[in-house]
Structure formats: C-alpha cells, structure tokens
Scaffold this motif. Structure first.
Motif, PDB file in Angstrom:
ATOM      1  N   GLY A  14       3.734  17.604   5.393  1.00 33.89           N
ATOM      2  CA  GLY A  14       3.365  16.756   4.268  1.00 33.89           C
ATOM      3  C   GLY A  14       3.444  15.281   4.618  1.00 33.89           C
ATOM      4  N   ASP A  15       2.330  14.555   4.428  1.00 37.73           N
ATOM      5  CA  ASP A  15       2.252  13.115   4.651  1.00 37.73           C
ATOM      6  C   ASP A  15       2.043  12.405   3.314  1.00 37.73           C
ATOM      7  OD1 ASP A  15       2.353  13.768   7.299  1.00 37.73           O
ATOM      8  OD2 ASP A  15       0.395  12.956   7.827  1.00 37.73           O
ATOM      9  N   VAL A  16       2.273  11.101   3.304  1.00 43.71           N
ATOM     10  CA  VAL A  16       2.055  10.314   2.087  1.00 43.71           C
ATOM     11  C   VAL A  16       0.631   9.750   2.087  1.00 43.71           C
ATOM     12  CG1 VAL A  16       2.803   8.300   0.765  1.00 43.71           C
ATOM     13  CG2 VAL A  16       4.495   9.721   1.936  1.00 43.71           C
ATOM     14  N   PHE A  17      -0.047   9.894   0.949  1.00 43.51           N
ATOM     15  CA  PHE A  17      -1.392   9.359   0.757  1.00 43.51           C
ATOM     16  C   PHE A  17      -1.398   8.367  -0.412  1.00 43.51           C
ATOM     17  CE2 PHE A  17      -4.387  12.012   3.290  1.00 43.51           C
ATOM     18  CZ  PHE A  17      -3.475  12.898   3.835  1.00 43.51           C
ATOM     19  N   TYR A  18      -2.429   7.529  -0.418  1.00 51.81           N
ATOM     20  CA  TYR A  18      -2.640   6.536  -1.479  1.00 51.81           C
ATOM     21  C   TYR A  18      -3.945   6.872  -2.174  1.00 51.81           C
ATOM     22  CZ  TYR A  18      -3.763   1.843  -3.339  1.00 51.81           C
ATOM     23  OH  TYR A  18      -4.094   0.782  -4.128  1.00 51.81           O
ATOM     24  N   SER A  19      -3.964   6.779  -3.525  1.00 51.30           N
ATOM     25  CA  SER A  19      -5.188   7.033  -4.291  1.00 51.30           C
ATOM     26  C   SER A  19      -5.325   5.980  -5.385  1.00 51.30           C
ATOM     27  CB  SER A  19      -5.136   8.426  -4.942  1.00 51.30           C
ATOM     28  OG  SER A  19      -4.902   9.421  -3.980  1.00 51.30           O
ATOM     29  N   GLU A  20      -6.558   5.743  -5.809  1.00 49.21           N
ATOM     30  CA  GLU A  20      -6.821   4.733  -6.831  1.00 49.21           C
ATOM     31  C   GLU A  20      -7.470   5.352  -8.056  1.00 49.21           C
ATOM     32  OE1 GLU A  20      -8.231   1.256  -3.700  1.00 49.21           O
ATOM     33  OE2 GLU A  20      -9.506   1.855  -5.395  1.00 49.21           O
ATOM     34  N   SER A  21      -7.375   4.632  -9.179  1.00 47.39           N
ATOM     35  CA  SER A  21      -8.011   5.116 -10.396  1.00 47.39           C
ATOM     36  C   SER A  21      -8.387   3.945 -11.304  1.00 47.39           C
ATOM     37  CB  SER A  21      -7.058   6.044 -11.152  1.00 47.39           C
ATOM     38  OG  SER A  21      -7.625   6.398 -12.398  1.00 47.39           O
ATOM     39  N   PRO A  22      -9.542   4.044 -11.963  1.00 45.72           N
ATOM     40  CA  PRO A  22      -9.885   3.023 -12.959  1.00 45.72           C
ATOM     41  C   PRO A  22      -9.208   3.282 -14.306  1.00 45.72           C
ATOM     42  CG  PRO A  22     -11.682   4.582 -12.730  1.00 45.72           C
ATOM     43  CD  PRO A  22     -10.646   4.968 -11.716  1.00 45.72           C
ATOM     44  N   ASP A  23      -8.722   4.467 -14.532  1.00 40.96           N
ATOM     45  CA  ASP A  23      -8.331   4.855 -15.885  1.00 40.96           C
ATOM     46  C   ASP A  23      -7.101   5.759 -15.936  1.00 40.96           C
ATOM     47  OD1 ASP A  23      -9.281   7.135 -14.730  1.00 40.96           O
ATOM     48  OD2 ASP A  23     -11.011   7.378 -16.043  1.00 40.96           O
ATOM     49  N   LEU A  24      -6.424   5.944 -14.853  1.00 36.87           N
ATOM     50  CA  LEU A  24      -5.256   6.833 -14.741  1.00 36.87           C
ATOM     51  C   LEU A  24      -5.603   8.307 -14.940  1.00 36.87           C
ATOM     52  CD1 LEU A  24      -2.550   4.613 -16.454  1.00 36.87           C
ATOM     53  CD2 LEU A  24      -2.419   5.537 -14.135  1.00 36.87           C
ATOM     54  N   THR A  25      -6.873   8.609 -15.070  1.00 41.74           N
ATOM     55  CA  THR A  25      -7.270  10.010 -15.216  1.00 41.74           C
ATOM     56  C   THR A  25      -8.125  10.474 -14.045  1.00 41.74           C
ATOM     57  OG1 THR A  25      -7.114  10.013 -17.615  1.00 41.74           O
ATOM     58  CG2 THR A  25      -8.619  11.618 -16.633  1.00 41.74           C
ATOM     59  N   HIS A  26      -9.038   9.628 -13.601  1.00 45.80           N
ATOM     60  CA  HIS A  26      -9.899   9.996 -12.482  1.00 45.80           C
ATOM     61  C   HIS A  26      -9.436   9.243 -11.250  1.00 45.80           C
ATOM     62  CE1 HIS A  26     -12.215  10.715 -16.161  1.00 45.80           C
ATOM     63  NE2 HIS A  26     -12.663  11.772 -15.516  1.00 45.80           N
ATOM     64  N   TRP A  27      -9.260   9.963 -10.154  1.00 48.44           N
ATOM     65  CA  TRP A  27      -8.658   9.381  -8.959  1.00 48.44           C
ATOM     66  C   TRP A  27      -9.561   9.557  -7.752  1.00 48.44           C
ATOM     67  CZ3 TRP A  27      -4.137   6.643  -9.178  1.00 48.44           C
ATOM     68  CH2 TRP A  27      -3.440   6.709 -10.400  1.00 48.44           C
TER      69      TRP A  27
END
Lengths: 330, 330, 330, 330, 330, 330
Positions: free
Chosen positions: E188-201
C-alpha cells in the motif's frame, strides 16, 4: 464370489469391450469410441463426466455428474442398453428423504457431484460429494433409477470421494472416503470407515497415503466400487501430482485385504492411465483422468472402467482383470 | 576458438538441420520433425524432455530426462547417428562415486532431472537437478556415455539449472545456476560461480535478473552450455511469465563477457521461441519451451537447439548463429 | 584440545557468570542482569540483539547486530572489560575487500545481520547474513576489531546462519549454514560445507533436520561457534515452532562427530531455553530466544551463552558444560 | 435436572469462587489467583493450559494439557481438594484400548491436546484432540482418574474440540465438534453428531457458524461440557478473530435447544471474556482465552470456568449462571 | 497561514503538553499520562484507539474509533475541556445523508474505523474507513459534533486511510489515501486525489512509496491532517515492516510541496516513534503505533500527536514543530 | 433511442454476420471464420486479443490489445472495411496529453491492455487498463483513430475493465469498473461511478457481485459498451470460475436499469459462451473467453460480439438481440 447375482432379472448384455489395440503395452487401453458421452449431451449440459454405471435389468443404468451451463453441479440418472449409448434425464435426481430427520440436511442442499453407485444387498446405493456447510459424503439409494431416497450424510465435512463396498465386511457396512479441506485441496489420503446402519459411522482407519515424488504425490481418492477378488479388494483410484502448472490426475490401483480392507496388500507402482490424449488434456480442467465406475465380466476376464476426461466428458478404458491384478502385485 | 576439437575421433556428421521455412520471420524456427522423441519412446516412459545432446565419436550422444510411468524423474543415456533418431537406454544412468566421500550424498539420492552435458578438457561433464534434502546441482562425468562418475553436489540446496562453461575462465571452472526455493518457485535469477576443482565453489556473482512486465518476469534459468563466440558467451536460457493460469516458459538469449561472464554485454529483448504449437502448449505441463542443449556448426553458421515441449517431448529448433547474435544485440 | 590459547595476550578475565539460582532445575539459567544490552544502547539504535562475543586481549570483543531507527540492519564492533558492560561503536563496521574481486559483491551491499565470530588459526573470522541478491553468508576477518576485511560470500543465496568451526576438520575449513528461501521462511535445515581456502565451498552434507511436533518443527539454525569437547562438537542452535500466532524461537543443543561433523552423535530432546520472560516474549519480534555466541571456561566447567531476546536486546544464560553435555546425550 | 448427582460419593466441596470485584460490570470476572496453574508446575512442563476439571469424590479431578519442554503435547491426570490447588501426574495418561480394534489407532498415536471431561451415565468420559493421520477426536473414559480406557476415534480427520453432552439426547449419545483442516486453520464451525454406541457417529448437523465482523469471525469451537438448564443447553465456546497480527481467541456463550441441540435458541452478541490481562496476552501463543471446563453450583447460582491463558497457563473466571443466561438471551 | 482561525469562538485552551523528559533524545516523546484513554472507557468498549481530535469551541472535540465487546468497529463523538480528559458518547455517530442519493451507500453500512477530522472552510469534515462492498473512504461533516452528515464515499473500494487537506489546493479539495486490497494487506502506497465538490474525485497522483529494508517496507498510510508550514505540508504517517512474527506499525514524517502535494520535498529517514513500551507492544494487535490527529500551537512551536497503541488505547506524543521539520529534512 | 446515428458519415456496411448453424441451440454462436485475427497478425505480435471495435465512417475501426514478442502489453489502432479483415498499425497508439497535468501520469506509463471504445457525444472514447503504480483505468479519446488524446486516469489503483456508457445518465458521464488488487486477483465485482467532466469520479455504486457455485463465482467484469434497449442497458460481461487447475473465463449478460444502471433488472443464469473450442481452450492463457466489444444492427435484430480467445486471438460470436434479452430475463 460375485457380488452381483441378486440383481439379475434379465441378464445384462456383455459389458462394453474392445480388444487391446496393436502396439498398446499397458494393462489398460482407451476405447476408440471415446469420449462416449460428450459435453453437450443434454440441452443445458456444460459437461458430463466423473459418472457411475452399473448393470441394471437387461442393460445398464447410471448416475451422472452433469454441470449445467450455469456451472451448477448436479447428478442425473441415465439408462443404456449397452453401456455406451446413454439416455440421461434432463432433470437432476430428486432425493426423497429416507426419514424425517434427513430433511434437515436437505435444507442446505447446494450441489452434488462425483457420484458412485454400488449394488449392496437389495438395492443400488449412491454416494456423492454433497454440499452441507462444506463438501461431505451424501448417501442415497434407488431400486429402479427413477425414485431415489436420501439417507443422512455419512461424515462431517470436509470430505469427498466416498465409495461403498459392495457387501458388508464382518457385519458392518464399509466405506472409503478422503477427508480434506474445503477448497481445491492440495492434500488427501484414503480412509476406511464402518457402520452398523449406513447412518452412524466409526472405526475410522487409514488406508492409502500419498507417495512422494510419484504420480500420486499430492492426494489420492477411491474410484469405482472395490472389486472383490480371491486375493483381495481391487481398488482403482485416482492420484494427483502437482506440476508447475497445476494438478495432473491419473488413475492407479491397489489391492486391499478382504477382511480388513484398511490393510494394503499390494499397490501398483505406476499409474494405470494418465492424461495423454486431447480429451483428457484439454477441457474445463486440463489433465484429468478420473475413474468412478467399473464393470467386470469375470468369465471373460474383462474389466471396463468409466472415467471422466478433463472434467468435461465420459470415457471408457478396457483391460484384463488378471493383468491388472498382476500389475498391482508388481 | 572452438571448444570441441579435442573430442573428435571420427568427425561427427552434420548437425540436424532444416532451412528456414517460407513465411518464418524470427531468428529461430521449429523442426518439421517435432517432436523428435515422443513421450512413450521407452516402454515405461511417461515423458522424455528437457534433455542434453553433444557430438560424440561419429555421431551424437546425450543424457535424457525420462519420467517413468510412476512419474519418477531420472536421467538416461542415449546415442544417435544423426542427432534425430535416438536409442535411449531403458535403465537410468548409474553414477559411480568419483571418490569415497561422494557416497554420502548418494545415500540420499531421490531423483534427477533437467540434465546438461558439457565437453570440458578431456571428458563430458553432466550437471543436473539432484535431490539432496531439496533440489541442488549434481555433477558427474563420462568418457563414453556408458559408465558415469559422480562428483559431489556443487552447491547447497535449493538450486536448479546448473550449467558448466565449456572451458576454464581464467584458471577456474565456472558454472551458472539458479538458486531458489524447494517448491515450484515463483522467483529465481541466474548466478555465476567458480571452482578450482569442480568440488568447492565460490566467488558467486549475480548475472541475470528477471525483467518486469516481459516474457521473463517471474524467473530465468540457463539453458544449453554457453556458446563461445568472438563477442562473448552466447547464453540461451528460459524465462518464465506468470499468467492468470500458471507459468509460461519461453526461450531467450543473452551475451556474456568472455572473461567476466557475470557481466551481461547484451540481452535479447524478445523471446526467441514461446509455446505456440500443440506439442508445446498441451502436455504434462502446458505452455513450456525449455532449452537444454545446442549444437553449433560454425563453418555453416548453423545452430540447432534441443528443447523440451510441455514437459512431455523432445523438440528441435534451428537458426543461424550470426542472426541470433544480431537478435541479442538488438 | 582447547581452541583458544593462541590468542592470549593478556589472559582474559573470568567469563561472565552467576551461579544457578535456587529453584532453577534446568541445565541453563538466565542472568539476573538481563538484558545486558538494551535496545537504545546507542543513540540511533532501535534494537541490539543476535550478537557475537569472543575473548580478546585482556577482555572481550564482539560484533553486534544493530538495527537503527530506520530499521536498517547492520553490524557494529564493540569491546568490554568483563563481557557484560559494553562499548559499541556508533558507526557500523566497514569491511575492506580482502582482494579486488570482493569489490563486486560489495557493490550490492544492502544489509548485514546475525553475526558470528570465530577465532580460527590466527585471526577472528566474522560470518553474517549478507545481502547479495537475497540473503547469503558474508565472511570477513579482523585482527583487532578495528579494521575488518571481507572475503567473498561463501554460498549462493538463499542462506542464513553461517557458522565457522574454530579449526580445520581434516585439512579443510568447515562451516554450518541453513539454506532456505528469500522471505521469512517456514523451513530450513542445517548443512555442513568444506573449503580449502575459505572462498570455494563444497562437499555439502546434511546435518540437522527439523523434528515434527517439537519445539524445532519448522526450522533449525546453528548458533554459537561449535565448542570442541572430547566427545564431539557441542552445537548450540535455535529451533522454531509455528504456533497459531507465528513463530516461537527456542534454543537447543546437539553433539556432532569430531571428524565428520555432519554426523549427529546426540541431540537434546528438549529445548534448553524458550521465551518465557518479558524481554524474550515482548519486543520487535515476540517470542524469540536466539543464541549467537558462547564463552567456555573449561577449568571451571562454565558456559555462558549470548542470545538475542525478542529481536530487541542482548541477554546472557549460564550453565555447566558437563551438565549440558549430559542433557544432549539424554 | 442436574446431571451430576450420580457421581456423589462424598459431596464435593464448594466450587472455587470469588465474588464480583467492585467496578467489574461484565457477566464474567477473572480470579484474583490467576493463573492458578503456572507453566512450570511440573518438572518438565513447558506450559499447562486448556484443561478440564470435574467434581470427583470429595474434591476435584481433571485432565490437563501439558506441553513438555520438548513441546510434545500430552494429557495428564490431576487431583485437587478445592479445584484451585492441583497435584498433576508427571507421567501422561496411558490409555488402555477398550477393545482389540482400538489398538489400530493407537499405533499411530502421536500427540494429544485440549481435553474435555464429561460425567456421562456411569463414568467420566474424556475427549481430546488426537493425532491419527491428522487431528481428530479421541474418546476415552475413566472411573477413577487412575486407569483410562480408549474407544475408537469419533470422526475422520480433520477435527478438533470434540465435546460430549452429559446425557443422551433422545436415546443417542451426542457430541459437538469442529471439522476443519490440518494446519492452524483459518475457518471452522461447530457441528452436532449422534451415536448409539459412542463408536459410530452420524446425523451430523450444523450448529454454529462464524459471525462476520465480530470477535468470532474466523472460527468457533465448543468449550466446556454443555450445561443443562431449563431453557436449553448453555454452551460456552471460543471464537477467533483475525487481526493484522494473527488470531485473537475470546470466550462467548450460546443456548442450544434441549431436545435438538443443533438448533440455536440464543447466542450472546459479545464475547464474555477476551485477552486483556498479561497472562492472556503474552505467552507461547499471544492473545488467547480458551475455555475447556465449567463447574456449576446451582443452589448458589455460581458458575466457574477453567480456561487456558495464552496457551501457557490455567486460569479461572467466575459468574452467575442466571446472569450469563441473561447475557446470552441478549 | 494558519488554517484554524475561522472556527474560534472561545479560543481553545493550550494544547496538551509535557516538556521533553531528561534523557529523551528523539524529536518526539510519549506523554507520561499514556494511555490517556483506556480500552474500557465506555461500558461496552473493547478498545478505543486510532482516533481524531480537533480544537472545538473552548475545548476539544473528536471522533473516536471504538470497537465494542462484540468487536464491531464504529466511530463515536467525544468532547474534552483539555484534550486529555474525554467524555465519549456511548452511542455511535449516526450520519444523516447529505442528500438522497447518499442513502444508497448507507444501506450497505457495515462498519467504520480509523477516523480523521479536518476543519475545512466552514465545518469539520470526517473521513474514515467505511464498509461498502469492501473498505473505502467515507466522508461526512459536522458543525457541532452532535449532528453529522454523510457525503458519498470518495473512492471505489479497496481503500483506507483517507485524509483531507485542511484547505483547497488551487481551487480543488484534496485528499490522501491508500488504495490496497480487501484483507490485512501486505502492500500500500499513499496517493493524492482532487475534487471540485468533495463527491467526484480525480487527478490521482502517486505520493509516497514504501522503502525497502526500512521501518516502512510493507505499506505506508497518511496519519493526521497535513500541517501547513512555510516549507510545505508536514505529513505524519504510519509505516509498516513485516517481521518474522507479523507487522510492526511505526510513525514517520514527510514534507510535501505546498502547491503540488504529490511532490515529496523531504522524507524522514527514521521512524519518529515505534512500538517500544507495553501499551504499544501488547494489546489486541501487538506492536502498533498509529497516528490519526495532531494539534499545533505555532506560537509555542508545540506539536501533540494522538495515536493508537496496539489497536487498544489512545496515546499522546509531544514534540517541537521546528525540530520535527529538521528531522524530516534530515 | 439509438446511440450511434451522430457518427454516420457514410453509413457503415452491415455488421459481420453468420446465421445460426444447424444444431446450435444457444443464444450465441461462434463465427466459422474464428479466429478472425491470429496471434502473429503483426510482425512482432505474440498475440492479439481482448480488443474493441466500433463502426467508423464507411467501415469499422478498433483499438486492439497487442502483446508483442517481448510480452509487452500495448494498444494499437486498426481499420477494416467489413469488421472481419483488419489492418492494424504496427506501432502502438501514442496518446497526447489532453492537458498539461495529464503528463504526470504519463511519466509512469508502463503498459496498456484490454481496451474498450465508446462513441460518446462527439468522439470515440477509449478506456483501458493502464499502469500507474498498479493497474487502473486509462481514459482517452480520438476523432479519427489516428491521433489519440489522453485524459487523467479515472480511478485510483487497483482497477481493471473500465467501460463507459455511450451517453450521459442524468447529466453525468458514467462508467463501470472492477476494483480489485494488484495481482491475478481471485475476487472482483462490477461497480458504477459518475462524473461531471470525465476526470473527477464519484457516487460509486455496487452493481454486480459474483455468484457462488456458478460460472461466475470468482470475479466478474464488464465487457462491451452497454447496449441501450427499451428495457434497460444490456451488459455483456465476463465471469470467472476457479477450477482445480486455474481460472475459466466465460461470457454472460445482464440487464441494468436505464436511469439507475447500478440496479440490476435481470441477469442471465447461464453463461452465454464458455471456452469449448481449441482456440479458446489452448493458448497463452488456457480457457478464456473475454468479450470487449459488440456491434448491433437493430433493424435486423443482429448482435455480433468481439471476444478474445485464450488471451491469444480475436474471435466473433453472433446472436439475435431479442433472443439474448430473452435469455437474460430467464
């Protein structure tokens, strides 16, 4: 000495047979008609294999493992005039409970596979791998291959390849089986158990272990109903080797003591047959030869074995009983 | 430059050969006579494969992996006038201990498989996978392919695919091998080791690693005796990929430094041959191409490789030495 | 008969010792000063354990396994006036290559752990588990515990627990080791190997197998340098049992033939010591007792063993040599 | 209603007891005298745990799991005036075969562990995990805890945790057990089986499954002899959860139908006791609470449970029978 | 620069603190009050650990992982005047769906564990490991730690250790997480993700890999909400090493780029804290240090970390922010 | 209702078709021209399979999985006048980043396999299994099958079999996928996810689970782009069964709700097609039927499916749309 006379109504026809082909050296040879039952023999069959056949009235009857196109595993009855051409019921066998308490284990009925059939005293007993919180040994019987009755499961899970002896040993019923685990298990030996009533089982004895570095190094399991001979019970069985790419199922034979069948008198060193032709090497499970039934014609010294090929089709192999006994004794 | 002249008594015949078939683009092509040795070549053979061949007197001789019908693995000697038609001894090779202390490891002799043969100085050395508390590298020799002598095992277990170089490197004997574990191991790299006496080994160096996401991503092991060329040692080897349904064994090639063979000068990107015809795809172990020997005819630029198909049969592949070197250099 | 006199400059002090406590029945008892070296003995140490100690000049010296706070595994030198109070170097040992070719294997140097130290002929040899494309046996030496020199690795991977004998057997150097795989391996036996030069190794012999259903059922590995006695080499070793919740490492002993040490003369039935006190039961690896060195004072019949506790700290155990020999002979 | 009166000769003393400590909220609390039997209670004991106790004459007797310092697992008899202070035989129980055929399974006797004892009709029956080609359920009996007799094994391997009911159900003997595999198995449910003669067993019924996402998500196994109450059989059992670092064994309870004990009337949602104190958390197997026996004093509503701690020591827990029944009914 | 001012109503009290004890050399030290929350803090709690704390009004609030005595995993709200003494709700948090479609994923609600809490814009967001056909990242929020609202799960299974950044990066919300499998996963590695609305990433970027041969060789996962500093985001995280006897969870730190947090500016070589005291070494999961929250007092340079000990209790560790940044930069 | 009209420039020719052969009872039958693309269709191809085809201009275009002779997995574009005869580019597709930030994930580009193609709004979208620290779903598009553009990966690893819906559902883009682990995973269900922009994804819903004891008991994954019908989305998918010798991949179908496609309206009980002919049973991965694309001709009720055989070749199967819907509804 023969275990079968009681069931003769009209004598069955000669057992399926082909003479040894030229150039065939081994004690067992394949039928040129193989596979005698194809995978799509029934409208919804995915595969038909690992099935059991007995003489019945003036022909033959059997219980067949049929995986349907959902890959549900079930057992079906079938009838044949000659042991080669089969009419198999499209509907799986429905087992009526032999008594009320059997209903308990039928509530959990999930699947049924790898049947064996044995004429014992006054009826045909069927044993199979039965789902009840894991695989275990289902036991049932029929008089006519039309209505079937179910007894209680013989053992706790996890067990497969339960095979009845065709008569009592002492005054007890007797069965071989292969306890193991609940997956595609990499281990398993053959055991012997006794029962006064076909419902309660005990006196469990170890019979056959795997043999390291041979064709039967991973697991072994009884095949057809043991064949009574003057020298002992002839047990044809399957043995499994683990190659780099999975299991290889072959067929071998051993001789068990007549009175104490957990004692192994002799055991064939080599396999009798291993997967070497396409219908054994290629199919739903590659490299499988899996014997479930045998027909013996003592007066002609003929032995015919029914076996599954690649978990997909039903095949026949032929041999001389006397030669196979020689083979087992080494 | 050639390592072979000393053994010429009567010059061997031309090596087995077929020209490249039309439409064949790769640097290696299969013999139209494949498999040249079938699984039942001997009365009790289950399979014959992964075997080693060398020029011998006015023909060829070899050491063959024969699994018998008990699935016991052993090595047998054989002789051929042309490298294609083989007479293989029915009895396995019996190795006489080269000295008294070798008897210790023979007491535990269990099985022998995947032999290689190398002409080195004055005799033919045989290496094989030898059972001694796990797989390790057996070492023996013969002058005549009739009597064989066994040295001590080269390494501690667990090791397979030991392959001698055909001459000393510096003043030391040299061997490639693949240390790993005691099962159908999912890992394994090629290492180089040296010895002053063929009994004591040291200076272990890493040579070839697996290559992720390629045909050789799981394990790699040396094949035939390395072939000396002006540019380096040509090493034909097997590489294994793990698919959804087990291993796929393919054949590839690399070029090793002449003086420091643990240095890889070049390595072919692609496989040379992968399992693509029935006798490589179907058998006791599906999807296996496993090279164990090569014959070189430098004056005609011909190279013929002996390889096992599906752990069941012996096959031939042909190519041009110069083209294979080009292939390796990319 | 004693192997140690040559190295006396000023005689070392008495070995660390405590008499058997009241109520202690076994042949070995723990020091009341345990652990004698704590996990944070060095500024950046996460743990110090599985370490080797020898008499040196007028005191003691040793090579210590130190895992730092990055959990990098390395070996450090240390010195002590009494064998109990230790000054350990903060910087790991830097091994100078004993010859140019050793540089090859140092380029891949990754980690070092579980050292042993043996006085052999004219210097102190160090063996340890050395990373070279997997774990194998590193070999080095020192005269002064200040500068260290490295020979080639003794074996191919995968190997651990390499332990030299303190003198030649016949005219060969001798080492015990435990070949196995590249993980936290669930199997492993002790083997014996010989060498003419400490670089090339051969004549590999099986010595100790695991014993089913005992404290040593999973794997066994040599501990301290074997102790020469009139009856044979006393080998203190570790054995591992697999419980429901992982491994349990205990300590036991065996007696090996003086001339052919691969022959086991006697083997203690029970463990000598198993993890039963907090510093052995709780730590980075729970339930570990792992012996790596022993000091013998023949004139007083005293034996003191250095062992790691829970892969975290260094501990001492004491016993009478004669009683331990009695224990081994059963 | 009580199953015990027949065995009273001199009435046993009050069962071991301590009142609920202040601040203890749960239905079960630990004895302040825990562990009541330490790991080195016998000269050669490595650990004593998972043991069974019953009232006997004017005190108590029991069968104890003793792992010796070889880590051989065996069962020993013991006697106590008060259930807390125990004299345990140094020599393991020797079972005389109850009939000649039992000798067959004794030839393969390897190990014995996790005993239970049940007063049934006229004697004390002992069941245990018995080695016979894998773990299965051994059955024996004693009248006096001095001489013991062995019946045939109740089931085929692989089975553990066989527990007899203290009276016939209907006219059949009844046993709970946990079929599983031959390792440190990650699965296992409780089943019910019947027998007319304690030798032949059948009518196998599924009783208790594991419960996902709870303290009993991996496997469950019966503990003490079921306790008859007006509402049903109170079954105290162990349940296992798989954490990141191995198993956690806790204790729970369920209520089974009096006449059809395979029907679960109620089942406690929570564990009764889980490993939370050092003698349960640290030892040969960390994090284990394993109940094997219970004493009931109906007139005082007292229940005392004997359980193993960390596979190392014997412990006691106390509770009120009525409160535990409330707990089970939720 | 500080992300917290908006939520001040009454300023929170000083964060929990103890000065560095004498003799403590590392950048982080344990609270002498550890564990600050015991396993039985609630009537039905089996353990309380891996929990998240934030300043709230004039004190502190938090979301706590509570495993109850059924070993059901859930999250509970709690409040404290000083961050040390906690009142935790006996009833788990009930999340109201933030919109109708969230009800879909609540129908499958099974368990919740390892929460984090982050003040973001105008409310407290909670992320946790949420059961939905496997573990994934649940997202919810609260204004008052009394009523909680649930958004959709952030990702597909299988994921754990989702941690929000405390402000938008660019104009997007940002989260760290650790995709892996559905068991006690060994990678397990750490990943970063983004979202415009906290629902879609989307815009998934790899951040931190494991480091072979170190304390973080098996898997890594984000701990507390990243702490914004002038030099970058300070990420405290857990790393896992696989020993012979299971996992060891330690705590470390890294510095991520302020604008592109998937770029690692610096990473501490060593662990900050590893399991070395009994409440970290012994418990339901031995050898676990698992950080989930941090409080920063910039004006005093104080940093206090909340971490779980042995998956059983809640603990505190203290350090100087500036020293930890020095530690990370090496 | 039809999703395809917008892309018509010149109407495509009739889809590839053959009428149902005599004796074929099932709803799907194989093309007599199978395999339509052989493994060595390209000079360096090892195998071509699991590929996607769509109508394009006056013929067809596709994206093909090509494993080259290094066994590197990549995707190639191809064009065909009739859907059967294909010209495939020798060079893999080169995806231009759709925006600057996509370059980040292209830096780690390793491999690409199992593509799907979907006409959506105004272009052809391609999804595939894309290497980015593990397998995940790559997303790209093309207008002309010459230049291709890449968006960000849709999800975190570990994911495979991402399949777009051919229109928005509500106002959101929609995709099916199968999260799982990073090996040849033995588990996997189909999930549904939504996106406002094809870059950020959320609202993950579970769609299809495996079905125990059937052809789809191990894992399931979406195949071709879902086909819109009045009754729902017709989803053709693959299901996997674990036999004794590895996986068997079959093809089945289900019907999903038009507006809430995570709701399964109906699901075919049986497989539509399972590996039963040599080009499906024998090849690089034995026993694989893997559908990736479908062509529908609504006016003739024809459906043609492109599927991979044995991970080696491209095949066609034909059926009547109405009959397959009947099949799904049972």
């Amino acid at each position: 000495m023969s275990a079968e006379p009681a069931r003769v109504e009209g004598a069955p026809p000669p057992i399926p047979w082909e003479d040894r082909p030229d150039g065939e050296a081994g004690p067992l040879w394949r039928s040129s008609r193989n596979p005698i039952i194809g995978r799509d023999h029934l409208p919804r069959s995915n595969s038909i294999f690992n099935s059991a056949v007995v003489p019945f009235r003036d022909g033959y009857a059997g219980v067949f493992r049929v995986d349907d196109t959902r890959r549900t595993m079930n057992v079906h009855a079938g009838r044949s005039p000659d042991g080669v051409t089969w009419e198999i019921d499209e509907v799986p066998i429905s087992f009526a409970p032999a008594d009320d308490r059997v209903r308990d284990v039928q509530q959990d009925f999930i699947h049924a596979y790898d049947p064996r059939v044995t004429w014992l005293e006054d009826r045909y007993y069927v044993t199979w791998c039965n789902g009840y919180h894991g695989p275990t040994i289902g036991v049932g019987y029929t008089h006519d291959f039309e209505s079937f009755h179910q007894l209680d499961n013989a053992f706790l899970p996890f067990n497969r390849n339960g095979v009845l002896f065709p008569r009592r040993i002492g005054d007890r019923y007797a069965m071989l089986s292969r306890p193991s685990d609940n997956g595609h298990t990499p281990f398993g030996d053959v055991f012997y158990s006794e029962s006064p009533d076909l419902t309660h089982w005990g006196r469990h004895r170890h019979v056959l272990a795997t043999a390291p570095w041979t064709w039967e190094s991973t697991k072994v399991g009884a095949g057809p109903t043991p064949i009574e001979t003057e020298e002992g019970w002839l047990l044809v069985y399957h043995g499994v080797l683990t190659s780099c790419n999975g299991f290889v199922y072959s067929m071998g034979a051993a001789l068990l003591d007549l009175d104490e069948p957990w004692r192994v008198i002799a055991r064939g060193r080599d396999y009798l047959l291993s997967p070497q032709v396409p219908y054994e090497q290629v199919g739903d499970v590659p490299n499988v030869v899996f014997p479930c039934a045998a027909l013996v014609e003592r007066e002609t010294d003929r032995l015919t074995i029914y076996y599954g090929g690649a978990d997909t089709v039903v095949c026949l192999a032929h041999g001389r009983l006397s030669e196979i006994l020689d083979f087992v004794r080494g």
